[in-house]
Design a protein around this motif. Structure first.
Motif, PDB file in Angstrom:
ATOM      1  N   ARG A   5      27.622  40.066  -0.577  1.00 57.02           N
ATOM      2  CA  ARG A   5      26.871  41.185  -1.133  1.00 57.02           C
ATOM      3  C   ARG A   5      25.446  40.710  -1.355  1.00 57.02           C
ATOM      4  NH1 ARG A   5      26.481  45.963  -3.296  1.00 57.02           N
ATOM      5  NH2 ARG A   5      25.954  46.445  -5.412  1.00 57.02           N
ATOM      6  N   ALA A  51      22.077  40.648  -3.210  1.00 56.38           N
ATOM      7  CA  ALA A  51      21.551  40.948  -4.541  1.00 56.38           C
ATOM      8  C   ALA A  51      20.057  41.251  -4.487  1.00 56.38           C
ATOM      9  CB  ALA A  51      21.817  39.781  -5.491  1.00 56.38           C
ATOM     10  N   SER A  54      22.003  36.202  -2.127  1.00 55.49           N
ATOM     11  CA  SER A  54      23.332  36.800  -2.175  1.00 55.49           C
ATOM     12  C   SER A  54      23.811  36.869  -3.617  1.00 55.49           C
ATOM     13  CB  SER A  54      24.318  36.002  -1.331  1.00 55.49           C
ATOM     14  OG  SER A  54      24.508  34.721  -1.887  1.00 55.49           O
ATOM     15  N   GLU A  55      24.829  37.672  -3.830  1.00 55.12           N
ATOM     16  CA  GLU A  55      25.369  37.854  -5.172  1.00 55.12           C
ATOM     17  C   GLU A  55      25.888  36.538  -5.766  1.00 55.12           C
ATOM     18  OE1 GLU A  55      27.655  41.584  -6.880  1.00 55.12           O
ATOM     19  OE2 GLU A  55      28.996  40.308  -5.698  1.00 55.12           O
ATOM     20  N   ASN A  59      17.859  47.765   0.622  1.00 62.26           N
ATOM     21  CA  ASN A  59      19.037  46.957   0.325  1.00 62.26           C
ATOM     22  C   ASN A  59      20.196  47.888  -0.021  1.00 62.26           C
ATOM     23  OD1 ASN A  59      20.986  45.201  -0.574  1.00 62.26           O
ATOM     24  ND2 ASN A  59      19.751  44.315  -2.208  1.00 62.26           N
ATOM     25  N   GLY A  83      23.271  46.605  -0.396  1.00 66.08           N
ATOM     26  CA  GLY A  83      24.296  45.741  -0.959  1.00 66.08           C
ATOM     27  C   GLY A  83      25.120  45.050   0.105  1.00 66.08           C
ATOM     28  N   TYR A  84      25.877  45.824   0.875  1.00 65.88           N
ATOM     29  CA  TYR A  84      26.689  45.263   1.957  1.00 65.88           C
ATOM     30  C   TYR A  84      26.046  45.482   3.315  1.00 65.88           C
ATOM     31  CZ  TYR A  84      30.210  44.597  -1.599  1.00 65.88           C
ATOM     32  OH  TYR A  84      30.872  44.189  -2.733  1.00 65.88           O
ATOM     33  N   SER A  90      24.704  44.677   8.997  1.00 65.49           N
ATOM     34  CA  SER A  90      25.701  44.463   7.942  1.00 65.49           C
ATOM     35  C   SER A  90      25.473  43.110   7.279  1.00 65.49           C
ATOM     36  CB  SER A  90      27.112  44.514   8.527  1.00 65.49           C
ATOM     37  OG  SER A  90      27.364  43.349   9.295  1.00 65.49           O
ATOM     38  N   ALA A  91      25.935  42.986   6.057  1.00 66.25           N
ATOM     39  CA  ALA A  91      25.849  41.712   5.351  1.00 66.25           C
ATOM     40  C   ALA A  91      26.645  40.648   6.089  1.00 66.25           C
ATOM     41  CB  ALA A  91      26.338  41.873   3.912  1.00 66.25           C
TER      42      ALA A  91
END
Length: 85
Positions: free
Chosen positions: A2, A4, A18-19, A51, A53-54, A65-66
């Protein structure tokens, strides 16, 4: 993964946190040859990245895509964690 934080750079690179705190760089230039990413050759359009997220996306409809980013990015460090009390 994910995403961030997301920061477009002058060289068609996305600086990503990233998260889980990994910090990396993702080079978008190889994608600029594809029709879906054609408008991003204009750096003014490239910096309008969103952004999700994914995923990341642009107004022109291009997206990544992430998972794609994670498979290709260069991890350069770990984000400093802030203490929350």
């Amino acid at each position: 993964m994910r995403i961030a934080e997301l920061h477009p750079q002058p060289d068609w690179v996305l600086s990503i946190v990233s998260e889980d705190g990994r910090v990396g760089r993702f080079d978008v230039t190889p994608y600029l040859e594809y029709e879906a990413f054609e408008e991003l050759r204009d750096h003014g359009e490239f910096i309008k990245v969103i952004n999700g997220g994914y995923f990341v996306e642009w107004e022109c409809g291009a997206d990544l895509s992430a998972d794609t980013i994670e498979a290709q990015w260069k991890v350069v460090g770990k984000a400093e964690q802030q203490n929350t009390v």
